[in-house]
Scaffold this motif. Structure first.
Motif, mmCIF file in Angstrom:
data_model
loop_
_atom_site.group_PDB
_atom_site.id
_atom_site.type_symbol
_atom_site.label_atom_id
_atom_site.label_comp_id
_atom_site.label_asym_id
_atom_site.label_seq_id
_atom_site.Cartn_x
_atom_site.Cartn_y
_atom_site.Cartn_z
ATOM 1 N N MET A 25 0.846 -1.180 0.000
ATOM 2 C CA MET A 25 0.000 0.000 0.000
ATOM 3 C C MET A 25 0.894 1.247 0.000
ATOM 4 S SD MET A 25 -2.870 1.167 2.761
ATOM 5 C CE MET A 25 -4.374 0.712 1.956
ATOM 6 N N LYS A 26 0.514 2.215 -0.810
ATOM 7 C CA LYS A 26 1.289 3.452 -0.911
ATOM 8 C C LYS A 26 0.965 4.389 0.242
ATOM 9 C CE LYS A 26 1.361 3.427 -5.904
ATOM 10 N NZ LYS A 26 0.974 4.099 -7.127
ATOM 11 N N THR A 27 1.964 5.160 0.622
ATOM 12 C CA THR A 27 1.710 6.205 1.614
ATOM 13 C C THR A 27 1.101 7.407 0.889
ATOM 14 O OG1 THR A 27 3.850 7.278 1.326
ATOM 15 C CG2 THR A 27 3.722 5.483 2.965
ATOM 16 N N LEU A 28 0.556 8.322 1.639
ATOM 17 C CA LEU A 28 -0.009 9.530 1.047
ATOM 18 C C LEU A 28 1.060 10.307 0.289
ATOM 19 C CD1 LEU A 28 -2.399 11.394 0.641
ATOM 20 C CD2 LEU A 28 -1.870 12.448 2.835
ATOM 21 N N GLN A 29 2.247 10.380 0.860
ATOM 22 C CA GLN A 29 3.349 11.098 0.213
ATOM 23 C C GLN A 29 3.716 10.442 -1.117
ATOM 24 O OE1 GLN A 29 4.654 14.010 1.110
ATOM 25 N NE2 GLN A 29 5.959 13.987 -0.678
ATOM 26 N N GLN A 76 1.239 11.402 -8.430
ATOM 27 C CA GLN A 76 0.261 12.253 -9.100
ATOM 28 C C GLN A 76 0.883 13.554 -9.605
ATOM 29 O OE1 GLN A 76 -2.944 11.485 -9.922
ATOM 30 N NE2 GLN A 76 -2.404 9.463 -9.174
ATOM 31 N N MET A 77 1.912 14.040 -8.908
ATOM 32 C CA MET A 77 2.542 15.298 -9.306
ATOM 33 C C MET A 77 3.327 15.168 -10.616
ATOM 34 S SD MET A 77 1.487 17.629 -7.293
ATOM 35 C CE MET A 77 2.560 19.041 -7.221
ATOM 36 N N ARG A 78 3.407 13.986 -11.165
ATOM 37 C CA ARG A 78 4.018 13.789 -12.484
ATOM 38 C C ARG A 78 2.996 14.020 -13.597
ATOM 39 N NH1 ARG A 78 5.802 8.467 -10.400
ATOM 40 N NH2 ARG A 78 7.346 8.996 -8.855
ATOM 41 N N TYR A 93 -4.339 20.838 -8.779
ATOM 42 C CA TYR A 93 -3.769 20.964 -7.435
ATOM 43 C C TYR A 93 -3.449 22.426 -7.136
ATOM 44 C CZ TYR A 93 -0.588 20.030 -3.509
ATOM 45 O OH TYR A 93 0.024 20.010 -2.286
ATOM 46 N N GLU A 94 -2.810 23.084 -8.089
ATOM 47 C CA GLU A 94 -2.458 24.493 -7.910
ATOM 48 C C GLU A 94 -3.698 25.384 -7.883
ATOM 49 O OE1 GLU A 94 0.416 25.105 -11.013
ATOM 50 O OE2 GLU A 94 2.029 24.227 -9.816
ATOM 51 N N ALA A 95 -4.728 25.011 -8.622
ATOM 52 C CA ALA A 95 -5.955 25.811 -8.671
ATOM 53 C C ALA A 95 -6.672 25.855 -7.321
ATOM 54 C CB ALA A 95 -6.894 25.269 -9.747
ATOM 55 N N ILE A 96 -6.563 24.781 -6.533
ATOM 56 C CA ILE A 96 -7.274 24.760 -5.250
ATOM 57 C C ILE A 96 -6.430 25.259 -4.077
ATOM 58 C CG2 ILE A 96 -8.830 22.902 -5.967
ATOM 59 C CD1 ILE A 96 -7.137 21.040 -4.117
ATOM 60 N N GLN A 97 -5.180 25.619 -4.327
ATOM 61 C CA GLN A 97 -4.308 26.048 -3.232
ATOM 62 C C GLN A 97 -4.854 27.234 -2.429
ATOM 63 O OE1 GLN A 97 -1.698 24.319 -1.794
ATOM 64 N NE2 GLN A 97 -2.738 22.903 -3.178
ATOM 65 N N PRO A 98 -5.437 28.253 -3.052
ATOM 66 C CA PRO A 98 -5.987 29.352 -2.234
ATOM 67 C C PRO A 98 -7.066 28.864 -1.251
ATOM 68 C CG PRO A 98 -5.777 30.045 -4.509
ATOM 69 C CD PRO A 98 -5.505 28.555 -4.471
#
Length: 55
Positions: free
Chosen positions: A1-5, A11-13, A21-26
Motif C-alpha cells: 500500500m502506498k503512503t499519502l506522500q 500524481q505530481m508527475r 492541485y495548484e488551482a485549489i491552493q488558495p
C-alpha cells in the motif's frame, strides 16, 4: 500500500493533476488558516482553564 506522500509524488508527475492541485491552493490555504486559528484558540482556552483550576 502506498503512503499519502508516495501517492502525491506519483500524481505530481501528471500535468493535469498539477494544474488542478495548484488551482485549489488558495482554498486549501483558507482551510489551514481556519484550522490553525481554532487549534490555537483551544490551546488558549485549555491554558486558561488550567490557571483557573490552580486558583
Amino acid at each position: 500500500m502506498k503512503t499519502l506522500q508516495e501517492l502525491k509524488e506519483e500524481q505530481m508527475r501528471n500535468s493535469e493533476f498539477i494544474k488542478e492541485y495548484e488551482a485549489i491552493q488558495p482554498e486549501i490555504d483558507v482551510v489551514r488558516a481556519v484550522i490553525d486559528t481554532k487549534t490555537s484558540q483551544k490551546g488558549e482556552e485549555s491554558q486558561c482553564q488550567k490557571e483557573q483550576i490552580k486558583s
